[in-house]
Design a protein around this motif. Structure first.
Motif, PDB file in Angstrom:
ATOM      1  N   HIS A 166      35.132  43.068  38.246  1.00 39.46           N
ATOM      2  CA  HIS A 166      34.781  41.842  37.932  1.00 39.46           C
ATOM      3  C   HIS A 166      35.771  40.864  38.147  1.00 39.46           C
ATOM      4  CE1 HIS A 166      31.012  43.842  37.011  1.00 39.46           C
ATOM      5  NE2 HIS A 166      31.272  44.307  36.020  1.00 39.46           N
ATOM      6  N   HIS A 179      36.072  37.863  39.096  1.00 43.79           N
ATOM      7  CA  HIS A 179      36.218  36.379  38.705  1.00 43.79           C
ATOM      8  C   HIS A 179      35.876  36.200  37.309  1.00 43.79           C
ATOM      9  CE1 HIS A 179      36.513  34.636  42.826  1.00 43.79           C
ATOM     10  NE2 HIS A 179      35.645  35.648  43.152  1.00 43.79           N
ATOM     11  N   MET A 180      35.072  37.165  36.486  1.00 46.70           N
ATOM     12  CA  MET A 180      34.947  37.160  35.174  1.00 46.70           C
ATOM     13  C   MET A 180      36.227  37.304  34.499  1.00 46.70           C
ATOM     14  SD  MET A 180      32.319  38.967  32.765  1.00 46.70           S
ATOM     15  CE  MET A 180      30.708  38.909  33.856  1.00 46.70           C
ATOM     16  N   LEU A 200      39.269  36.381  35.742  1.00 44.82           N
ATOM     17  CA  LEU A 200      39.804  35.051  35.843  1.00 44.82           C
ATOM     18  C   LEU A 200      39.323  33.968  34.955  1.00 44.82           C
ATOM     19  CD1 LEU A 200      40.497  35.119  39.608  1.00 44.82           C
ATOM     20  CD2 LEU A 200      42.105  35.760  37.859  1.00 44.82           C
ATOM     21  N   GLU A 201      38.043  34.115  34.865  1.00 47.70           N
ATOM     22  CA  GLU A 201      37.516  33.065  33.760  1.00 47.70           C
ATOM     23  C   GLU A 201      37.796  33.275  32.598  1.00 47.70           C
ATOM     24  OE1 GLU A 201      32.953  32.900  34.875  1.00 47.70           O
ATOM     25  OE2 GLU A 201      32.954  32.686  32.727  1.00 47.70           O
ATOM     26  N   PHE A 202      37.895  34.668  31.845  1.00 51.46           N
ATOM     27  CA  PHE A 202      38.564  34.886  30.547  1.00 51.46           C
ATOM     28  C   PHE A 202      39.894  34.513  30.595  1.00 51.46           C
ATOM     29  CE2 PHE A 202      36.159  37.566  27.741  1.00 51.46           C
ATOM     30  CZ  PHE A 202      34.772  37.516  28.432  1.00 51.46           C
ATOM     31  N   ASN A 250      42.549  28.145  27.320  1.00 50.88           N
ATOM     32  CA  ASN A 250      42.234  26.991  26.710  1.00 50.88           C
ATOM     33  C   ASN A 250      42.184  27.361  25.232  1.00 50.88           C
ATOM     34  OD1 ASN A 250      41.836  25.702  28.893  1.00 50.88           O
ATOM     35  ND2 ASN A 250      39.641  26.535  29.151  1.00 50.88           N
ATOM     36  N   SER A 287      41.415  31.936  31.910  1.00 51.45           N
ATOM     37  CA  SER A 287      41.402  30.489  31.498  1.00 51.45           C
ATOM     38  C   SER A 287      40.827  30.248  30.110  1.00 51.45           C
ATOM     39  CB  SER A 287      40.378  29.543  32.454  1.00 51.45           C
ATOM     40  OG  SER A 287      40.397  30.020  33.667  1.00 51.45           O
ATOM     41  N   ARG A 288      39.915  30.884  29.891  1.00 53.50           N
ATOM     42  CA  ARG A 288      39.331  30.718  28.343  1.00 53.50           C
ATOM     43  C   ARG A 288      40.575  31.080  27.333  1.00 53.50           C
ATOM     44  NH1 ARG A 288      34.304  34.074  26.522  1.00 53.50           N
ATOM     45  NH2 ARG A 288      35.170  33.785  24.740  1.00 53.50           N
TER      46      ARG A 288
END
Length: 737
Positions: free
Chosen positions: A446, A448-449, A451-453, A459, A455-456
DNA sequence: TTAGGGTTAG
């Protein structure tokens, strides 16, 4: 009333007739038989008997007797806080000692913050605190990291003018130092004339916990008169900071100064040995302990077990463990953790099962030893059981490592959804929790997920470390995201100032190799600050096989042979490259070479957990009790595969050259045995989860895709590198692995 | 008139 045989009450205790709050002469009370009995209490039953006796003899009318009762409940391992509170609430106007004891009790309990609440009640009731009250309260603040409350207490201390009390002084230094406010700790230390070894040591420990051992050493040199705890704190500080040689130097200085070490010194030394693998010094400590008659002290034996297992001598560790008469939970934890630490996962789980059968209650440290074993073996049922156990028995557990360990276990056992659920439910997280989630998502493909994590995470203010980037890059790697991989690699160096380690290079080189960009991969290798390791050459060799690059493959293989002459994997890969190019003479040549050198490839091994039992299969294995049924199912599987038009892929024959090839075709690979066992031992439709120690071969990969369709089963397979979710005839890796 | 501070399984 039931009397236990080892416990009897005196028949004629003096009966005291006293008025409330007017205690009789203390010399009469202090040695009263009923109060002396308290020290003999070994359980709650005993405690109730003594309490009745206190009432019968009229002692309950004295605050002194009740204070001793409350104190016993709070301090003794045979007492309990709730009983103390019952007694406390029955006292109309508790004296200062009793208030302090109740506060002390809470500071020792599992919810130390309640000590503050009782302090507030104490003040509101009109009772003044004294210099004994604050050390208990400040200790609570350390335990729950309550800096804000600690500061308020500091104000009260100044208001009452008790800040010059040496105990309060050290407690304050300790509270600030342990809560990370070293400047404030230092301020208190510098402002006061109180400079005993204890206050020095409190500050030294603070510096040590922040890795500032040079500051700690300067302070240590300034101590007017050192005591054994200050020496121990220095040894421990260096150990915690990974500076083992300096830890040992301190111990040598201690000996040269003829300063007698104590049990704690030995505990600290053993911890240094465990972390640095110094078996020799560990053995010396063991003989020192035996010479000094401390060889059977439980705490020390536990530390010895820990030392031996971390130094790799699991047999001696187990002998010591077996020799203990009355093991405590720590004995079990260090032995289980030792097995886990040395990758003896099956032994870790087996010992954990024995622990449960012995009715020893596990704690969070136990699970920190067991969960990695579940993760490695793919023992999802046991992992789930532990999760349920934690939910049921440990409320308000704030151990971030434990939740992180659960995330890792679920991810490695193939249940990434459960991992995410644990992550979402966590009250607080650290970098490791994010790392576990990101690399978990990565191995499941997974990308993309993941990579999303990433960024989160940024942040939410967490600073990614080198491990985060291993996760991020492997996410790109498993999904073939070359451009993104390059970008993250560069950003890691440029934006996060993290210098790439072998792992990071490995991910990027693997990506480049798979994409066929061999020149770029070679340039990267040549420009690395360190020498490439076997994994890097290995992944490049794998890429040569995929792209049929025979000559480059030979060049890469030479490096690999030089680096890992004992590793047959390189020969196997090269022979597969020759096989792909139909160079059968070269294939045969490698085969002879392997045979001549007596090299054997690591046998393929697949495990599957059914009803909480982990079953292991080797290639062509016939030792399983259900072997007959398994092979019957295997024949059926082959028949149906054949009907579905499956053509075995024999391009990797040498990969399976020895046992597997002899067993005939490719049909008896360990993963197929495990899947066949899964098919006969679980209900139709149940997901089958398997774990393989090597990479899944092409033939099995295609076969498993079809099996998932023919039998309508989801098959989740973990191989050496990643997860494959087989469903309805396809795999989540999109045939990229 | 009984008590309180700093080291010690991951």
């Amino acid at each position: 009333m039931v009397f236990s045989p080892s416990f009897s009450l005196p028949i004629s205790a003096p009966i005291l007739h006293v008025l409330p709050d007017s205690d009789p002469p203390y010399n009469l009370l202090r040695c009263h038989p009923s109060l002396n009995l308290l020290s003999k209490c070994k359980n709650t039953q005993n405690l109730r008997q003594v309490h009745s006796h206190i009432i019968k003899t009229g002692l309950h009318n004295t605050q002194f007797a009740l204070s001793k009762l409350v104190e016993f409940c709070v301090v003794s391992p045979f007492g309990d806080l709730s009983y103390a509170l019952l007694v406390f609430e029955s006292i109309e106007e508790p004296n200062q000692f009793i208030w302090n004891t109740i506060i002390r009790g809470h500071s020792l309990s599992s919810s130390p913050i309640r000590a503050i609440a009782y302090y507030v009640r104490m003040i509101l009731s009109g009772m003044e605190p004294n210099s004994y009250t604050f050390p208990f309260l400040l200790k609570s603040c350390v335990k729950v990291a309550a800096t804000h409350e600690g500061k308020q207490l500091h104000a009260q201390i100044l208001k009452l003018g008790v800040d010059s009390d040496p105990f309060i002084h050290t407690s304050l230094i300790n509270m600030y130092a342990q809560n990370g406010e070293l400047d404030n700790a230092r301020l208190i230390f510098d402002k006061s004339a109180l400079r005993d070894a204890v206050s020095f040591t409190a500050l030294i420990t603070g510096y040590a916990s922040r890795g500032c051992m040079d500051d700690a050493r300067r302070l240590f040199d300034e101590i007017p008169i050192r005591d054994v705890v200050s020496w121990n704190a220095m040894i421990s500080g260096y150990t915690q900071c990974g500076r083992f040689e300096e830890a040992l130097t301190i111990f040598q200085e201690m000996q040269e100064a003829n300063f007698p070490p104590n049990d704690s010194t030995m505990l600290t030394l053993l911890s240094a040995c465990a972390h640095s693998g110094s078996l020799e010094l560990g053995n010396w400590v063991r003989s020192w302990l035996e010479d000094h008659g401390r060889g059977s002290n439980l705490q020390l034996v536990n530390a010895l077990i820990d030392m031996y297992s971390k130094c790799g001598d699991l047999d001696t560790a187990r002998d010591l463990f077996n020799g203990i008469n009355q093991r405590d939970v720590i004995s079990w934890n260090v032995m289980i953790g030792g097995y886990s630490h040395m990758s003896h996962y099956k032994e870790a789980l087996a010992l954990f099962q024995i622990m449960l059968r012995s009715n020893i209650e596990p704690n969070d440290v136990t699970f920190l030893g067991v969960l990695p074993a579940c993760a490695h073996l793919g023992a999802l049922d046991l992992g789930k059981w532990i999760h349920a156990y934690i939910d049921k028995n440990f409320h308000n557990l704030t151990n971030i490592s434990l939740w992180t360990s659960l995330i890792d276990m679920y991810a490695k056992c193939g249940n990434i959804e459960a991992a995410k659920q644990v992550f979402d439910n966590m009250e607080s997280r650290n970098v490791a929790s994010w790392n576990a989630m990101i690399s978990g998502l990565a191995v499941h493909g997974h990308a993309h997920m993941a990579l999303e994590f990433f960024s989160r995470m940024a942040n939410e203010g967490f600073k990614p470390d080198d491990i985060t980037f291993v996760g991020v890059l492997s996410a790109c790697n498993h999904a073939g995201l070359l451009d993104l991989g390059r970008q993250y690699f560069n950003s890691m160096i440029r934006d996060y100032k993290i210098s790439p380690k072998l792992h990071h290079y490995g991910c990027l080189i693997d990506l480049l190799g798979r994409a066929g960009l061999f020149d770029e991969a070679k340039t990267l290798i040549e420009n690395m600050e360190m020498k490439p390791d076997g994994a890097i050459w290995g992944s490049l060799l794998g890429a040569c096989r995929v792209h049929g690059r025979v000559e480059l493959g030979e060049y890469v293989a030479e490096h690999l042979f030089e680096l890992e002459p004992e590793n047959p994997g390189a020969y196997v890969l090269l022979s597969n490259i020759y096989a792909g190019a139909c160079r059968w003479d070269d294939v045969a040549g490698i085969r002879t070479k392997l045979n001549d050198q007596g090299m054997k490839k690591v046998p393929g091994c697949t495990s599957i957990e059914v009803d909480s039992v982990v079953h292991e299969f080797l290639v062509g294995d016939k030792v399983h009790p259900l072997s007959k049924d398994i092979y019957k199912m295997l024949n059926e599987v082959d028949r149906l595969l054949d009907l579905a038009g499956f053509v075995p892929d024999t391009s990797e024959v040498l990969y399976d050259m020895d046992e597997e090839w002899k067993e005939g075709a490719l049909s008896h690979h360990s993963e197929k045995l495990a899947i066949a066992f899964g098919l006969i031992s679980t209900k139709p439709g149940t997901t089958i989860r398997i774990v393989k120690n090597l990479r899944v071969c092409r033939n099995c990969h295609s076969a498993t895709k079809l099996i998932s369709m023919i039998f309508n089963r989801e098959i989740i397979a973990r191989d050496r590198n990643r997860f494959h979710h087989f469903k309805d005839g396809s795999c989540s890796c999109n045939d990229y692995w």
